[in-house]
Each structure stands twice: as C-alpha cells, then as structure tokens.
Design a protein around this motif. Structure first.
Motif, short mmCIF file in Angstrom:
data_model
loop_
_atom_site.label_atom_id
_atom_site.label_comp_id
_atom_site.label_asym_id
_atom_site.label_seq_id
_atom_site.Cartn_x
_atom_site.Cartn_y
_atom_site.Cartn_z
N MET A 55 -25.47 22.65 26.73
CA MET A 55 -24.41 22.42 27.69
C MET A 55 -23.83 23.80 27.98
SD MET A 55 -22.16 19.19 26.42
CE MET A 55 -22.52 19.13 24.68
N ILE A 56 -23.65 24.11 29.24
CA ILE A 56 -23.02 25.37 29.61
C ILE A 56 -21.75 25.02 30.36
CG2 ILE A 56 -23.25 27.51 30.92
CD1 ILE A 56 -26.31 27.25 30.50
N LEU A 57 -20.63 25.49 29.80
CA LEU A 57 -19.32 25.19 30.37
C LEU A 57 -18.65 26.47 30.82
CD1 LEU A 57 -19.59 23.23 27.56
CD2 LEU A 57 -17.66 22.24 28.76
N LYS A 58 -17.89 26.38 31.90
CA LYS A 58 -17.09 27.51 32.39
C LYS A 58 -15.63 27.07 32.41
CE LYS A 58 -20.47 30.26 33.49
NZ LYS A 58 -20.72 31.56 32.95
N PRO A 59 -14.74 27.92 31.88
CA PRO A 59 -13.31 27.58 31.94
C PRO A 59 -12.83 27.53 33.39
CG PRO A 59 -13.70 29.51 30.53
CD PRO A 59 -14.99 29.19 31.22
N ILE A 60 -12.01 26.52 33.69
CA ILE A 60 -11.41 26.41 35.03
C ILE A 60 -9.94 26.08 34.84
CG2 ILE A 60 -13.46 25.86 36.39
CD1 ILE A 60 -12.68 22.88 36.11
N GLY A 61 -9.13 27.06 34.71
CA GLY A 61 -7.70 26.84 34.51
C GLY A 61 -7.39 26.57 33.05
N ASP A 62 -6.18 26.08 32.82
CA ASP A 62 -5.73 25.80 31.46
C ASP A 62 -6.30 24.49 30.96
OD1 ASP A 62 -4.21 28.10 31.51
OD2 ASP A 62 -2.40 27.07 32.21
N ASP A 64 -9.22 23.09 30.75
CA ASP A 64 -10.26 22.33 31.42
C ASP A 64 -11.48 23.23 31.60
OD1 ASP A 64 -11.45 20.08 32.42
OD2 ASP A 64 -10.27 20.00 34.27
N TRP A 65 -12.65 22.60 31.63
CA TRP A 65 -13.92 23.30 31.72
C TRP A 65 -14.84 22.51 32.63
CZ3 TRP A 65 -10.83 22.75 27.63
CH2 TRP A 65 -10.44 23.92 26.96
N LEU A 66 -15.68 23.24 33.36
CA LEU A 66 -16.68 22.64 34.23
C LEU A 66 -18.03 22.71 33.52
CD1 LEU A 66 -17.42 21.58 37.12
CD2 LEU A 66 -18.02 23.96 37.63
N TYR A 67 -18.73 21.58 33.49
CA TYR A 67 -20.08 21.55 32.95
C TYR A 67 -21.03 22.10 34.01
CZ TYR A 67 -18.55 18.55 29.10
OH TYR A 67 -17.93 18.05 27.99
N GLU A 68 -21.41 23.36 33.88
CA GLU A 68 -22.37 23.96 34.80
C GLU A 68 -23.77 23.42 34.55
OE1 GLU A 68 -22.49 28.18 34.91
OE2 GLU A 68 -20.82 28.26 36.31
N HIS A 69 -24.04 23.08 33.30
CA HIS A 69 -25.35 22.54 32.93
C HIS A 69 -25.14 21.53 31.81
CE1 HIS A 69 -29.60 22.36 31.95
NE2 HIS A 69 -29.28 22.53 30.69
N TYR A 70 -25.81 20.42 31.91
CA TYR A 70 -25.75 19.37 30.88
C TYR A 70 -27.20 19.02 30.58
CZ TYR A 70 -23.26 15.51 28.57
OH TYR A 70 -22.69 14.65 27.65
N GLY A 71 -27.70 19.47 29.44
CA GLY A 71 -29.11 19.37 29.10
C GLY A 71 -29.71 17.98 29.25
N LEU A 126 -25.63 12.10 13.81
CA LEU A 126 -26.15 11.66 15.10
C LEU A 126 -26.43 12.87 15.97
CD1 LEU A 126 -23.90 8.64 16.02
CD2 LEU A 126 -26.27 8.62 15.29
N TRP A 127 -25.53 13.80 15.93
CA TRP A 127 -25.76 15.05 16.63
C TRP A 127 -24.89 16.11 16.02
CZ3 TRP A 127 -22.51 11.59 19.23
CH2 TRP A 127 -21.30 12.09 19.67
N GLU A 128 -25.31 17.33 16.26
CA GLU A 128 -24.55 18.49 15.84
C GLU A 128 -24.52 19.46 17.00
OE1 GLU A 128 -26.76 19.49 12.32
OE2 GLU A 128 -28.14 20.72 13.43
N ARG A 129 -23.48 20.22 17.06
CA ARG A 129 -23.39 21.20 18.16
C ARG A 129 -22.80 22.47 17.62
NH1 ARG A 129 -20.25 18.74 22.67
NH2 ARG A 129 -20.18 16.90 21.41
N ILE A 130 -23.21 23.57 18.23
CA ILE A 130 -22.60 24.85 17.97
C ILE A 130 -22.04 25.32 19.31
CG2 ILE A 130 -24.74 26.16 18.18
CD1 ILE A 130 -23.04 27.67 15.64
N ILE A 131 -20.78 25.70 19.30
CA ILE A 131 -20.09 26.11 20.51
C ILE A 131 -19.90 27.61 20.42
CG2 ILE A 131 -18.06 25.76 21.96
CD1 ILE A 131 -17.73 23.08 20.21
N LEU A 132 -20.50 28.34 21.35
CA LEU A 132 -20.53 29.80 21.28
C LEU A 132 -19.88 30.40 22.53
CD1 LEU A 132 -24.25 30.03 20.22
CD2 LEU A 132 -22.26 30.30 18.73
#
Length: 136
Positions: A55-62, A64-71, A126-132
């Motif tokens: 998942m690639i997210l971009k910050p948009i304001g305070d 909130d984030w936009l999902y630019e890519h959702y695998g 069920l799932w694991e994620r690393i947020i970088l």
C-alpha cells in the motif's frame, strides 16, 4: 474479534512474512545514514516484485492519507480496493486505528509494524504490515 499488536523495534522477531522482511531490509539499505530514504532510493525492480503486497499512501492534510496504490493481494483479501480513496473513508475504530499508526509514523519518521490476529492468544497472524516513512 480482531486483535493487533504494534511494534516499533525488533521487527525481525515479530514479522515472519518474507515480503515485510524484504521491504524493511530494502528501506534500511536505502536509508543509509539518513533519517528516512526518498521513495526513489528504493530499488524499482524489487519494489515491483512486492507491488501486489504494497500500500502506498501520501499524506493529505492533517490526519488523512490518500491510498495511491492498494496492492492486488491486499484488495483480494480485504475484498475492496482503496486505490484513489482516503483513510478518512473508513469509519469508527478502523479509521481511528489507521490514523493513529500512520500519524505516529509520519510524526516520528520511523517504522512501525502491526500484526493482526483473530484471537488474543498467539494464533498465526492473519496479516502483518510494516509501515515505512519515505521522503519525496
């Protein structure tokens, strides 16, 4: 009931998925001596290999984030695709959870890992994620 744990260090002892492990390694190597790497510093060929699990997210304001890519694999398991949508579109505890962890990563500019399970005991995740965090 979904249970989760949040880790801010010792990822190698908490994450078992090869994708999360590889991504963290690539991020660490790209970072070098800097606080965070730029997105362009991550090796494109390896990132393409991981694309279905990213998942690639971009910050948009305070807060909130936009999902630019959702695998593709993420969308398949969750049964929805968030590409082009915002974190704020989630409701209740789910939205609050994402705002908390993504906000912490952005404020502190350091990785977090989350491991999600159905039960409170040590069931296989069920799932694991690393947020970088990455820069432009």
């Amino acid at each position: 009931m979904m249970y989760f744990e949040i880790f801010d260090s010792s990822f190698e002892t908490h994450l078992i998925g090869p994708e999360a492990t590889l991504l963290h390694l690539l991020w660490t190597m790209a970072k070098g001596d800097r606080v965070i790497p730029d997105e362009a510093d991550l090796p494109a060929g390896r990132m393409e290999y991981l694309r279905d699990d990213l998942m690639i997210l971009k910050p948009i304001g305070d807060d909130d984030w936009l999902y630019e890519h959702y695998g593709r694999r993420i969308a398949h398991h969750s049964e929805f695709d968030m590409t082009g949508r915002k974190v704020s579109e989630f409701q209740g505890e789910l939205r609050d959870f994402f705002v908390k962890v993504y906000g912490q990563v952005c404020r502190e500019l350091r990785p977090l890992a989350t491991v999600h399970r159905l039960g409170s005991f040590l069931e296989r995740p069920l799932w694991e994620r690393i947020i970088l965090p990455v820069g432009e």
